[in-house]
Design a protein around this motif. Structure first.
Motif, PDB file in Angstrom:
ATOM      1  N   ILE A   1      -3.022   8.340   7.937  1.00 29.77           N
ATOM      2  CA  ILE A   1      -4.102   8.574   7.027  1.00 29.77           C
ATOM      3  C   ILE A   1      -4.205   7.720   5.696  1.00 29.77           C
ATOM      4  O   ILE A   1      -5.318   7.272   5.442  1.00 29.77           O
ATOM      5  N   PHE A   2      -3.180   7.475   5.152  1.00 27.04           N
ATOM      6  CA  PHE A   2      -3.212   6.584   3.923  1.00 27.04           C
ATOM      7  C   PHE A   2      -3.715   5.119   4.407  1.00 27.04           C
ATOM      8  O   PHE A   2      -4.460   4.644   3.459  1.00 27.04           O
ATOM      9  N   ILE A   3      -3.225   4.493   5.234  1.00 25.45           N
ATOM     10  CA  ILE A   3      -3.860   3.189   5.334  1.00 25.45           C
ATOM     11  C   ILE A   3      -5.146   2.908   5.505  1.00 25.45           C
ATOM     12  O   ILE A   3      -5.610   1.858   5.438  1.00 25.45           O
ATOM     13  N   GLN A   4      -5.713   4.008   6.004  1.00 24.08           N
ATOM     14  CA  GLN A   4      -7.149   4.215   6.039  1.00 24.08           C
ATOM     15  C   GLN A   4      -8.166   3.742   4.861  1.00 24.08           C
ATOM     16  O   GLN A   4      -8.991   2.993   4.832  1.00 24.08           O
ATOM     17  N   LEU A   5      -7.439   4.002   3.704  1.00 26.75           N
ATOM     18  CA  LEU A   5      -7.979   3.380   2.352  1.00 26.75           C
ATOM     19  C   LEU A   5      -8.069   1.955   2.438  1.00 26.75           C
ATOM     20  O   LEU A   5      -8.926   1.588   1.549  1.00 26.75           O
TER      21      LEU A   5
END
Length: 266
Positions: A47-51
């Motif tokens: 989810i974080f790397i979607q940033l």
């Protein structure tokens, strides 16, 4: 070192798939299963790397984002897209996501549910391709508030991993009268507040599973996703105008079949 390599692989997958209608979350879950990158930390990482991908949108559409806040003007448009369009479109999935967050993360982040989402989302792409060919809103600035809300309703489908946020919003845009480019660009811009909100919520709920030593892993994935997404956004827009959505649906069906065979054999 092995974790860094896995982070790079996942970052490339995220950057390539976030804005195409093939489900970035679904691909990350499937690839994570293949390379042995699973568990609570992996879910938060995915989810974080979607940033990283979202930052690519902000960079590429910087003037557009300034215009949403009245800090820049869009040439030739009397009533351009504004912040209210984005807020209206974000409400349905934001509310549903907050209510169902724990259930989605605990119960739906699995290869089996992703396969279901890939097939169902592929069917929607084909339907949108066949029926969504009478565009009333040729550019993003012609999208009405009603259309923005309707696209937001379609975005709720993306809460099911594998369905694809881009796939559901672009398909929804086509079905309610948007052109391919308008639907895609609205999907890109709408992704920013949605993913920032989802990532922030997930990080707050996952702080106890993270530690400072995870920072290199997360930064590697973030930077990789950003660089790859910058290149893939421009490429995808040109590709979408040429081949439409059905080839992406076929890809989803083939991927689902291949991974189902893999699951049955292991």
């Amino acid at each position: 070192m092995m974790d860094i390599i896995k982070a790079i692989i996942e970052g490339i997958v995220e950057g390539l798939t976030e804005f195409a209608p093939i489900s970035s979350t679904g691909h990350l879950i499937l690839v994570g299963d293949l390379i042995g990158f699973t568990g609570d930390k992996a879910k938060t990482f995915e989810i974080f790397i979607q940033l990283g991908s979202i930052l690519a949108v902000v960079v590429l559409y910087f003037k557009r984002f300034l215009s949403l806040f009245g800090l820049a003007k869009i040439e030739g448009e009397r009533n351009p897209l504004n912040l209210l369009h984005i807020i209206i479109a974000a409400i349905p999935a934001s509310v549903l996501g907050l209510v169902c967050h724990d259930f989605i993360k605990d119960k739906l982040f699995s290869p089996t549910t992703v396969l279901v989402g890939l097939v169902a989302g592929g069917i929607l792409l084909i339907v949108a391709d066949k029926r969504g060919n009478h565009a009333k809103s040729e550019t993003i600035d012609h999208i009405s508030y009603k259309q923005a809300f309707q696209i937001g309703l379609f975005q709720c489908l993306s809460l099911w991993p594998g369905f694809s946020r881009a796939g559901s919003t672009i398909s929804g845009g086509l079905l309610i009268g948007c052109g391919y480019k308008a639907a895609a660009e609205f999907s890109f811009i709408l992704a920013v507040p949605m993913m920032v909100g989802a990532t922030g919520l997930d990080l707050l709920k996952s702080l106890d599973t993270l530690s400072p030593k995870d920072l290199p892993l997360f930064l590697t994935g973030f930077i990789t996703a950003f660089i790859v997404a910058m290149l893939s956004i421009v490429f995808f827009l040109k590709l979408l105008q040429r081949i439409k959505l059905t080839p992406f649906a076929i890809y989803r069906f083939v991927l689902s079949a291949l991974f189902l065979v893999y699951m049955l054999l292991i």
